[in-house]
Design a protein around this motif. Structure first.
Motif, PDB file in Angstrom:
ATOM      1  N   HIS A   1       0.835  -1.202   0.000  1.00  0.00           N
ATOM      2  CA  HIS A   1       0.000   0.000   0.000  1.00  0.00           C
ATOM      3  C   HIS A   1       0.872   1.256   0.000  1.00  0.00           C
ATOM      4  CE1 HIS A   1      -3.768   2.008   0.085  1.00  0.00           C
ATOM      5  NE2 HIS A   1      -3.560   2.578   1.265  1.00  0.00           N
TER       6      HIS A   1
ATOM      7  N   PHE B   1       0.648   0.484   7.491  1.00  0.00           N
ATOM      8  CA  PHE B   1      -0.664  -0.157   7.332  1.00  0.00           C
ATOM      9  C   PHE B   1      -0.368  -1.574   6.853  1.00  0.00           C
ATOM     10  CE2 PHE B   1      -4.131  -1.243   4.276  1.00  0.00           C
ATOM     11  CZ  PHE B   1      -5.199  -1.279   5.150  1.00  0.00           C
TER      12      PHE B   1
ATOM     13  N   ASN C   1      -3.751  -5.237   6.045  1.00  0.00           N
ATOM     14  CA  ASN C   1      -3.609  -5.388   4.598  1.00  0.00           C
ATOM     15  C   ASN C   1      -3.364  -6.859   4.271  1.00  0.00           C
ATOM     16  OD1 ASN C   1      -3.008  -5.294   1.895  1.00  0.00           O
ATOM     17  ND2 ASN C   1      -1.192  -4.005   2.101  1.00  0.00           N
TER      18      ASN C   1
ATOM     19  N   ASP D   1      -5.848   3.669   6.491  1.00  0.00           N
ATOM     20  CA  ASP D   1      -4.934   2.894   5.663  1.00  0.00           C
ATOM     21  C   ASP D   1      -3.512   3.466   5.660  1.00  0.00           C
ATOM     22  OD1 ASP D   1      -6.055   5.072   4.204  1.00  0.00           O
ATOM     23  OD2 ASP D   1      -5.480   4.158   2.301  1.00  0.00           O
TER      24      ASP D   1
END
Length: 225
Positions: free
Chosen positions: A8, A25, A29, A53
């Motif tokens: 991410h 994050f 995830n 996130d």
């Protein structure tokens, strides 16, 4: 300078034995399920904004490692109330840390904590190390403010969001690389969920056609500058 991609918008940066995490994050995830956050070292945690996130593992990692959270005033204040040490910054400000100079720069996005509380204004970071300089854009739209960065700092690498929908997409990221005068790009904020899935081949080809290098790392993979 070693830069590891943890999925991410999460990064690990190692500079002269100083360990920096950016927007961790990881536990939430699924794509990063092989990363054990208890094994991650952190002296500092840089947080671009307060969305879930980007912050889900900040508190647990900071309390385990004693890492200092570096972010805007509101985010640092939030974590200080939880017993986490912080270093507050705001847009345009810079500070000399042991690993280099950090400047907090503009980003166009939103910023609120999962509980709805105010997370200040989002930002990005320009890090000037002893030998290498990088720009971590955070979640942002394309903005003319990016043109200010090369007036003061020659970048060796830029980390740009490329997933579209919530941030810049591929085409705007290419323009951003022109604005910041950096042709070596590490893409992030893509493929985590449906809204930001991209075609990797198309993305790389579009950058290549403009004589630029787009790197898309596997989770856990790293580069060295």
């Amino acid at each position: 300078m070693k830069i590891t991609f943890y999925g991410h918008a999460s990064l690990g940066i190692e500079v002269n034995d100083v360990h920096i995490l950016v927007d961790p994050f990881i536990t939430a995830n699924p794509n990063a399920s092989e990363i054990n956050i208890d094994s991650l070292k952190a002296d500092y945690i840089l947080v671009t904004h307060a969305h879930q996130d980007h912050i889900v593992d900040v508190e647990s990692i900071a309390k385990r490692t004693g890492a200092v959270v570096v972010s805007n005033f509101e985010i640092v204040s939030y974590y200080e109330k939880l017993g986490v040490e912080g270093h507050p910054m705001n847009h345009g400000g810079k500070w000399d840390f042991e690993f280099g100079t950090v400047k907090y720069v503009n980003a166009i996005h939103t910023s609120s904590f999962p509980d709805g509380s105010y997370g200040g204004q989002p930002g990005g970071f320009v890090i000037e190390g002893e030998h290498k300089n990088i720009y971590i854009a955070g979640d942002t739209a394309l903005t003319y403010d990016m043109k200010l960065i090369p007036l003061q700092t020659k970048l060796d690498l830029a980390v740009l969001p490329i997933g579209d929908n919530f941030t810049m997409g591929i085409d705007d990221a290419i323009l951003a690389s022109d604005f910041i005068e950096c042709d070596k790009i590490l893409g992030y904020h893509y493929d985590t969920f449906g809204y930001i899935e991209i075609d990797h081949v198309t993305a790389k080809n579009k950058f290549f056609e403009k004589d630029k290098d787009l790197m898309l790392l596997e989770i856990g993979e790293f580069i060295e500058l």
